[in-house]
Design a protein around this motif. Structure first.
Motif, mmCIF file in Angstrom:
data_model
loop_
_atom_site.group_PDB
_atom_site.id
_atom_site.type_symbol
_atom_site.label_atom_id
_atom_site.label_comp_id
_atom_site.label_asym_id
_atom_site.label_seq_id
_atom_site.Cartn_x
_atom_site.Cartn_y
_atom_site.Cartn_z
ATOM 1 N N ASP A 87 -16.759 -5.826 9.939
ATOM 2 C CA ASP A 87 -16.459 -6.993 9.104
ATOM 3 C C ASP A 87 -15.236 -6.753 8.225
ATOM 4 N N CYS A 88 -14.734 -5.546 8.228
ATOM 5 C CA CYS A 88 -13.554 -5.203 7.420
ATOM 6 C C CYS A 88 -12.290 -5.272 8.270
ATOM 7 N N THR A 89 -11.150 -5.365 7.606
ATOM 8 C CA THR A 89 -9.858 -5.429 8.288
ATOM 9 C C THR A 89 -8.988 -4.263 7.833
ATOM 10 N N ILE A 90 -8.436 -3.537 8.785
ATOM 11 C CA ILE A 90 -7.550 -2.409 8.472
ATOM 12 C C ILE A 90 -6.104 -2.870 8.607
ATOM 13 N N ILE A 91 -5.342 -2.708 7.528
ATOM 14 C CA ILE A 91 -3.942 -3.128 7.492
ATOM 15 C C ILE A 91 -3.049 -1.887 7.514
ATOM 16 N N ARG A 92 -2.219 -1.765 8.551
ATOM 17 C CA ARG A 92 -1.326 -0.603 8.641
ATOM 18 C C ARG A 92 -0.192 -0.735 7.648
ATOM 19 N N CYS A 93 -0.015 0.288 6.827
ATOM 20 C CA CYS A 93 1.031 0.302 5.805
ATOM 21 C C CYS A 93 2.049 1.372 6.165
ATOM 22 N N SER A 94 3.254 0.955 6.566
ATOM 23 C CA SER A 94 4.283 1.914 6.967
ATOM 24 C C SER A 94 5.423 2.016 5.967
ATOM 25 N N SER A 95 5.493 1.083 5.028
ATOM 26 C CA SER A 95 6.511 1.155 3.971
ATOM 27 C C SER A 95 6.016 0.375 2.754
ATOM 28 N N LEU A 96 6.354 0.855 1.592
ATOM 29 C CA LEU A 96 5.913 0.209 0.353
ATOM 30 C C LEU A 96 6.809 -0.967 -0.011
ATOM 31 N N PRO A 97 6.295 -1.995 -0.678
ATOM 32 C CA PRO A 97 4.891 -2.155 -1.095
ATOM 33 C C PRO A 97 4.025 -2.681 0.042
ATOM 34 N N CYS A 98 2.752 -2.358 -0.018
ATOM 35 C CA CYS A 98 1.771 -2.843 0.958
ATOM 36 C C CYS A 98 0.594 -3.441 0.205
ATOM 37 N N PRO A 99 0.711 -4.664 -0.240
ATOM 38 C CA PRO A 99 -0.364 -5.256 -1.040
ATOM 39 C C PRO A 99 -1.587 -5.593 -0.196
ATOM 40 N N VAL A 100 -2.751 -5.465 -0.793
ATOM 41 C CA VAL A 100 -3.990 -5.908 -0.172
ATOM 42 C C VAL A 100 -4.169 -7.371 -0.566
ATOM 43 N N SER A 101 -4.311 -8.247 0.411
ATOM 44 C CA SER A 101 -4.386 -9.680 0.121
ATOM 45 C C SER A 101 -5.808 -10.211 0.067
ATOM 46 N N ALA A 102 -6.784 -9.400 0.467
ATOM 47 C CA ALA A 102 -8.178 -9.849 0.466
ATOM 48 C C ALA A 102 -9.094 -8.653 0.219
ATOM 49 N N PRO A 103 -10.259 -8.888 -0.382
ATOM 50 C CA PRO A 103 -11.166 -7.772 -0.703
ATOM 51 C C PRO A 103 -11.758 -7.071 0.519
ATOM 52 N N ASP A 104 -11.660 -7.718 1.689
ATOM 53 C CA ASP A 104 -12.236 -7.087 2.878
ATOM 54 C C ASP A 104 -11.196 -6.280 3.666
ATOM 55 N N GLU A 105 -10.075 -5.916 3.018
ATOM 56 C CA GLU A 105 -9.010 -5.166 3.673
ATOM 57 C C GLU A 105 -8.928 -3.732 3.160
ATOM 58 N N CYS A 106 -8.586 -2.824 4.063
ATOM 59 C CA CYS A 106 -8.291 -1.431 3.713
ATOM 60 C C CYS A 106 -6.870 -1.124 4.166
ATOM 61 N N LEU A 107 -6.072 -0.506 3.287
ATOM 62 C CA LEU A 107 -4.711 -0.125 3.654
ATOM 63 C C LEU A 107 -4.736 1.207 4.390
ATOM 64 N N TRP A 108 -4.160 1.218 5.579
ATOM 65 C CA TRP A 108 -4.044 2.447 6.367
ATOM 66 C C TRP A 108 -2.696 3.088 6.022
ATOM 67 N N THR A 109 -2.710 4.046 5.118
ATOM 68 C CA THR A 109 -1.473 4.603 4.556
ATOM 69 C C THR A 109 -1.026 5.910 5.197
ATOM 70 N N ASP A 110 -1.706 6.371 6.235
ATOM 71 C CA ASP A 110 -1.257 7.586 6.924
ATOM 72 C C ASP A 110 0.199 7.479 7.353
ATOM 73 N N TRP A 111 0.634 6.255 7.633
ATOM 74 C CA TRP A 111 1.985 6.040 8.167
ATOM 75 C C TRP A 111 3.066 6.239 7.122
ATOM 76 N N LEU A 112 2.721 6.194 5.844
ATOM 77 C CA LEU A 112 3.724 6.416 4.793
ATOM 78 C C LEU A 112 4.249 7.848 4.827
ATOM 79 N N LEU A 113 3.413 8.770 5.272
ATOM 80 C CA LEU A 113 3.811 10.170 5.362
ATOM 81 C C LEU A 113 4.095 10.573 6.806
#
Length: 199
Positions: free
Chosen positions: A141-167
């Protein structure tokens, strides 16, 4: 007249190359977290490839199903894919065990494309293997959002930022290998890090 024929030929070549490029573009796949792949697939199985043959322009891989994590209540004996990489077909090795995520067609057969999650079973770590049995399903029921460059805002409470790509860790980062995006008691979603498992 010669000029017209040459112009026509050049135009056809350009159109053909454009079409090939367009097909290749269709096979460019955004990286996905294993949980995302699990949740969006019709079928998730561990299987060993035991044979291969070409059938009507498609490649049929005979498989020995080892475990069904998600899918129909029956054994799947083969997976199908296009014989052309330009049409998103995949190439598998015989006598190798894989984790497959794929789609079921209306005739009940399982199909794979390049954008599915296809990985050698031995390359998954113990935490990922364990999460396939229950943990990933509980986070669908959750959504994973890939974050490859900042900023990466979360737009909904059911989202998780996947930040492995920043490094530049990508699929080898701690969220990919040891975490699942799960729904909390307040109905928001957050990363839950599981202890590394060697099993």
């Amino acid at each position: 007249m010669t000029w017209s024929v040459s112009s026509c030929f050049i135009t056809l070549v350009v159109l053909f190359l454009w079409r090939i490029e367009d097909i290749a573009e269709a096979c460019k796949c955004a990286p996905v977290h294993l949980q995302q792949a699990f949740c969006s697939a019709d079928v998730v199985i561990r299987a060993k490839v035991v044979g291969v043959e070409v059938v009507s322009g498609n490649t049929k891989y005979d498989i020995q199903q080892i475990k069904m994590f998600k899918g129909p209540d029956r054994v799947i004996h083969a997976v199908f894919t296009s014989s052309s990489s330009a049409l998103c077909g995949v190439t598998l090795e015989t006598n190798k065990e894989y984790l497959f995520t794929g789609r079921m067609s209306t005739d009940g057969s399982m199909h794979l494309v390049m954008c599915d999650f296809i990985q050698y079973w031995e390359d998954l770590n113990g935490t990922q293997k364990k999460s396939l049995t229950r943990r990933y399903q509980s986070g669908c029921d959750c959504t994973i959002i890939r974050c490859s460059s900042l900023p990466c805002p979360v737009s909904a409470p059911d989202e998780c930022l996947w930040t492995d790509w920043l490094l530049a860790d990508g699929q080898s980062g701690p969220q990919a290998k040891y975490s699942a995006c799960l729904k909390m008691r307040d109905w928001s979603c957050a990363w839950y890090r599981m202890a590394p498992s060697k099993k």
